[in-house]
Design a protein around this motif. Structure first.
Motif, PDB file in Angstrom:
ATOM      1  N   GLU A  19       2.069   5.469   6.457  1.00 36.36           N
ATOM      2  CA  GLU A  19       3.241   4.655   6.158  1.00 36.36           C
ATOM      3  C   GLU A  19       4.450   5.169   6.938  1.00 36.36           C
ATOM      4  O   GLU A  19       5.087   6.138   6.539  1.00 36.36           O
ATOM      5  CB  GLU A  19       3.525   4.665   4.654  1.00 36.36           C
ATOM      6  CG  GLU A  19       2.370   4.154   3.805  1.00 36.36           C
ATOM      7  CD  GLU A  19       1.273   5.165   3.550  1.00 36.36           C
ATOM      8  OE1 GLU A  19       0.077   4.793   3.591  1.00 36.36           O
ATOM      9  OE2 GLU A  19       1.596   6.353   3.356  1.00 36.36           O
ATOM     10  N   GLU A  71       2.391   0.579   2.778  1.00 36.11           N
ATOM     11  CA  GLU A  71       1.073   0.817   2.187  1.00 36.11           C
ATOM     12  C   GLU A  71       0.070  -0.313   2.449  1.00 36.11           C
ATOM     13  O   GLU A  71      -1.085  -0.037   2.831  1.00 36.11           O
ATOM     14  CB  GLU A  71       1.187   1.069   0.678  1.00 36.11           C
ATOM     15  CG  GLU A  71       1.716   2.434   0.297  1.00 36.11           C
ATOM     16  CD  GLU A  71       3.229   2.478   0.230  1.00 36.11           C
ATOM     17  OE1 GLU A  71       3.776   3.521  -0.143  1.00 36.11           O
ATOM     18  OE2 GLU A  71       3.865   1.450   0.558  1.00 36.11           O
ATOM     19  N   ASN A  80      -2.758   7.595   2.036  1.00 33.37           N
ATOM     20  CA  ASN A  80      -2.285   6.605   1.081  1.00 33.37           C
ATOM     21  C   ASN A  80      -2.337   7.211  -0.316  1.00 33.37           C
ATOM     22  O   ASN A  80      -2.765   8.357  -0.497  1.00 33.37           O
ATOM     23  CB  ASN A  80      -3.108   5.319   1.159  1.00 33.37           C
ATOM     24  CG  ASN A  80      -2.275   4.077   0.853  1.00 33.37           C
ATOM     25  OD1 ASN A  80      -1.443   4.084  -0.043  1.00 33.37           O
ATOM     26  ND2 ASN A  80      -2.509   3.003   1.601  1.00 33.37           N
TER      27      ASN A  80
END
Length: 444
Positions: free
Chosen positions: A209, A270, A287
């Motif tokens: 991310e 995400e 994640n």
């Protein structure tokens, strides 16, 4: 007198809890818990039950709140809990609570809030310091690092309820085919990812991310802490323009320039990172804990049965595993409440072994109670729960009441470097200056 009575009640309750913890966790998850379920006591008025209100946004939309309330009321028949469902939007939820509590409202009595709220809620007297009521032994039940994130100037303003954390997901089949081990350092991950991409075994090596938003602050905290850095030093001064920060950001930028991560990772949140991994286009993924179930869901993932998960790596020479940023939700008490004893009983039970076992075993939420995290029965539920107790945790710098501005200063400048808009040195210098401005601000 209230504090003395609560401490005495807590001592009795935790003594019972320690005995129950030795039994099978399945006993604590039954629809109708036995009468021996540990139950902190509370003083009920002569008229009967005490009713408290709990403001909480939906938890995964699967009935977790009502289930826990049911079990709590069975264990504490003198207390009734009225659920106030809060908005799912964290910002809207926060604004609503601030308006109510700052206006002097005695309800909600207890509220569920984001782990990044303690600084602001403490500064504005919107939450009761829990350490004024609970003994130190209460806070020892939580996994290391969680209470620190809720501590402001020596006072603890929230009890960790359930948590999220970052993990490294990897393609077991690709590593096996290439005869590569699961990486334990960031450098090893970069090298292996480059090998897999160069051999045309996968399109991308590593996705994460990197967009200009809160998720990048979380990623940044992991790399920065792994490198030995901090956002603020011990004196509370901005500390982003340091050799450790240079090392962390240079490595993140290098993931992109080396071709290990796609340039588009600088706009990935995400969902984009998750989808890329699920589509079989990436060998590694950073994640949150939900990504395990997501990657194993037929119909939305093409890598079912091919995924492994481990704690995040660290930089070479910095230990055996990296830090994971803490996400999740805490329990706070309204300082204007009229039911302090019942509120404390509620929080004590919600963070106890029985309640936390229900969260983990029935709903796969990561518990904050360390003994539940390390329970063999809980760890057997899924691979994420199996390793969460091995994870080093780091909180975002939310102890500062100006956290929203602090986070913005971090993620906008880190993102600018990732996108190649500014140099690493310039990004860190600008971040430091903006952090200094943020913490010196007179408004939240």
């Amino acid at each position: 007198m209230l504090r003395q009575s609560l401490l005495a009640a807590f001592a009795v309750a935790t003594g019972l809890a320690s005995l129950t913890a030795c039994s099978s966790p399945s006993n604590t998850t039954a629809p109708n818990p036995p009468s021996t379920t540990p139950a902190p006591t509370t003083t009920a008025p002569a008229s009967g039950k005490v009713t408290i209100t709990w403001a909480a946004s939906p938890i995964a939309n699967v009935g977790i709140r009502k289930k826990l309330i049911q079990l709590f009321e069975q264990a504490n028949p003198t207390i009734k809990v009225n659920l106030i469902s809060q908005p799912s939007s964290t910002d809207t939820n926060r604004a609503s609570l601030i308006t109510e509590i700052s206006g002097g409202s005695t309800t909600p009595d207890v509220f569920m809030g984001d782990v990044v709220w303690p600084g602001q809620f403490a500064a504005q007297s919107l939450a009761e310091p829990l350490n004024k009521h609970f003994p130190a032994s209460f806070f020892a039940r939580f996994a290391p690092g969680l209470v620190q994130g809720a501590t402001i100037k020596g006072n603890v303003y929230a009890a960790p309820f359930f948590m999220d954390a970052g993990f490294l997901y990897y393609r077991k089949d690709l590593l096996q085919k290439a005869h590569l081990p699961v990486p334990k350092t960031w450098e090893q991950l970069q090298s292996e990812a480059k090998t897999l991409v160069s051999n045309k075994m996968v399109k991308y090596g590593f996705v994460w991310e990197g967009a200009s938003y809160e998720g990048l602050t979380c990623n940044w905290m992991e790399y920065l802490t792994d490198a030995g850095g901090q956002v603020f030093n011990a004196q509370g001064k901005p500390n982003m323009d340091t050799p450790a920060a240079q090392h962390a950001l240079s490595f993140m930028r290098g993931l992109i320039t080396s071709g290990v991560s796609p340039q588009a990772v600088s706009v990935f949140q995400e969902p984009q990172a998750m989808n890329t991994f699920n589509n079989g286009q990436a060998a590694f993924l950073r994640n949150w804990d939900y990504a395990w179930a997501n990657s194993q869901t037929p119909g939305q993932s093409s890598v079912v049965g091919k995924v492994g998960v481990v704690p995040l790596p660290t930089f070479a020479g910095h230990g055996t595993r990296g830090y994971a940023c803490i996400g999740g939700w805490d329990l706070y008490i309204n300082p204007h409440t009229k039911h302090m004893s019942a509120d404390l009983t509620f929080i004590n039970w919600m963070t106890s072994v029985p309640a936390q076992t229900v969260l983990a075993s029935q709903y796969s939420e990561i518990p904050t109670n360390a003994s539940v995290q390390n329970s063999p029965a809980v760890r057997a539920k899924n691979p994420v729960l199996a390793i969460v107790g091995q994870t080093n945790l780091i909180a975002r710098p939310a102890q500062n009441p100006y956290y929203a501005k602090v986070s913005t200063a971090i993620y906008t400048n880190v993102n600018a470097a990732l996108a190649g808009q500014v140099s690493v040195s310039t990004a860190l210098s600008q971040a430091n200056a903006q952090l200094a401005s943020a913490v010196g601000s007179s408004s939240l």
